[in-house]
Design an enzyme around this catalytic site. Sequence first.
Site, PDB file in Angstrom:
ATOM      1  N   ARG A 165      -3.857  -4.756  23.820  1.00  0.00           N
ATOM      2  CA  ARG A 165      -5.421  -5.267  25.139  1.00  0.00           C
ATOM      3  C   ARG A 165      -5.749  -3.958  24.830  1.00  0.00           C
ATOM      4  O   ARG A 165      -7.264  -3.996  25.332  1.00  0.00           O
ATOM      5  CB  ARG A 165      -5.057  -4.673  26.226  1.00  0.00           C
ATOM      6  CG  ARG A 165      -4.159  -5.952  26.531  1.00  0.00           C
ATOM      7  CD  ARG A 165      -3.464  -5.370  28.368  1.00  0.00           C
ATOM      8  NE  ARG A 165      -4.984  -5.185  29.197  1.00  0.00           N
ATOM      9  CZ  ARG A 165      -5.199  -6.461  29.804  1.00  0.00           C
ATOM     10  NH1 ARG A 165      -5.538  -7.898  29.463  1.00  0.00           N
ATOM     11  NH2 ARG A 165      -6.645  -6.500  30.781  1.00  0.00           N
ATOM     12  N   ASP A 176      -3.186 -16.580  36.061  1.00  0.00           N
ATOM     13  CA  ASP A 176      -1.317 -16.064  36.883  1.00  0.00           C
ATOM     14  C   ASP A 176      -0.914 -16.623  38.150  1.00  0.00           C
ATOM     15  O   ASP A 176      -0.197 -17.431  38.085  1.00  0.00           O
ATOM     16  CB  ASP A 176      -1.476 -14.079  36.928  1.00  0.00           C
ATOM     17  CG  ASP A 176      -2.499 -14.085  35.994  1.00  0.00           C
ATOM     18  OD1 ASP A 176      -1.629 -14.275  34.763  1.00  0.00           O
ATOM     19  OD2 ASP A 176      -3.333 -13.423  35.897  1.00  0.00           O
ATOM     20  N   HIS A 199      -4.702  -8.613  35.820  1.00  0.00           N
ATOM     21  CA  HIS A 199      -4.358  -9.406  34.504  1.00  0.00           C
ATOM     22  C   HIS A 199      -3.923  -8.940  33.467  1.00  0.00           C
ATOM     23  O   HIS A 199      -4.600  -8.927  32.631  1.00  0.00           O
ATOM     24  CB  HIS A 199      -5.827 -10.435  34.400  1.00  0.00           C
ATOM     25  CG  HIS A 199      -5.103 -11.339  33.255  1.00  0.00           C
ATOM     26  ND1 HIS A 199      -4.284 -12.605  33.957  1.00  0.00           N
ATOM     27  CD2 HIS A 199      -5.832 -11.900  32.173  1.00  0.00           C
ATOM     28  CE1 HIS A 199      -4.325 -13.525  32.629  1.00  0.00           C
ATOM     29  NE2 HIS A 199      -4.777 -13.319  31.531  1.00  0.00           N
TER      30      HIS A 199
END
Length: 330
Positions: free
Chosen positions: A98, A159, A187
């Site tokens: 990420r 989600d 998220h």
Amino acid sequence: MASPIKVCVTGAAGQIGYSLVYMIGSGAVFGADTPVSLHLLDIPPMMPVLNGVCMEIADCALPCVREVVATDDPSVAFKDIDAAFLVGAMPRKEGMERKDLLAANVKIFKVQGQALDQHAKKSVRVLVVGNPANTNALICSQYAPSIPKENFSAMTRLDQNRAQAQIAARLSVPVSDVKNCIIWGNHSGTQFPDVRHATVAGKSVYDAVNDEAWIRGDFITLVQKRGGAVIAARKLSSAMSAAKAACDHMASWWQGTPEGSYVSMGVFSDGSYGTASGVMFSFPVTIKDGKWSIVQGLPIDDFSKGKLEVTGKELCEERDDALAVCSAAQ
């Protein structure tokens, strides 16, 4: 006939955009009788592909579509828009961390925030889909100071949809029977999918599943890692389901939530439920007249509090990293 709603989709030639522009044009988001003007933005190398997408939109003969503007210029794409789907971002690839995404994409959303500030309506509703969505939305808002902070949100509806679908599959019921699944936080792999307050056909999901070990273990992991599982299978990130979730998110924002129902949105935290303020945190919200409100007063047990702390800590770290990237780029 009402004036068309001007809707911008960034990264419109990409995989999510390909599904998204059709859904918007079909009336699934703003209403079957509401005309739309599609402003489609992408980078210069993608313009030939985007022109092909425009050909397909025309070939769909969608009654809601009044105009299609295809451009690589943000000042044109964001001109007087009412709604924005900020999809365009470097996609997450297999094995990518990420932080790699963050460094690449934060600069994109800084520029887009500045362009929104200069060219969009001050009432524009901005949904950030490109990952890391929560922190990208935060940065985008930071660089659009003339647009209210509550007009920015990050997508955690995918989600929520994943959680809802997994519960429906576990109980062998239609997915429409499952209500009020909550996604708390980021998220990311730290998000907390929570069914403590969810119902199935009006009854408690927790009681219906009757397996606390699964709810607190495999279920959470399954939802958290679903995006990675899709990438492993498709060798591409979620596209069709992401587009559907973006449409669900904006449709709820535009049309409101039914009485007794709430949805998950990444919005500016005001510290509710002991969360860190000043980050984009996913909460359960209700929506009326285009305004979202965080659902208050839900009982939160110690297990849940621990999950909220973990995802909140990650969001604070992402925020600090993103601001450092922006400062270094000035």
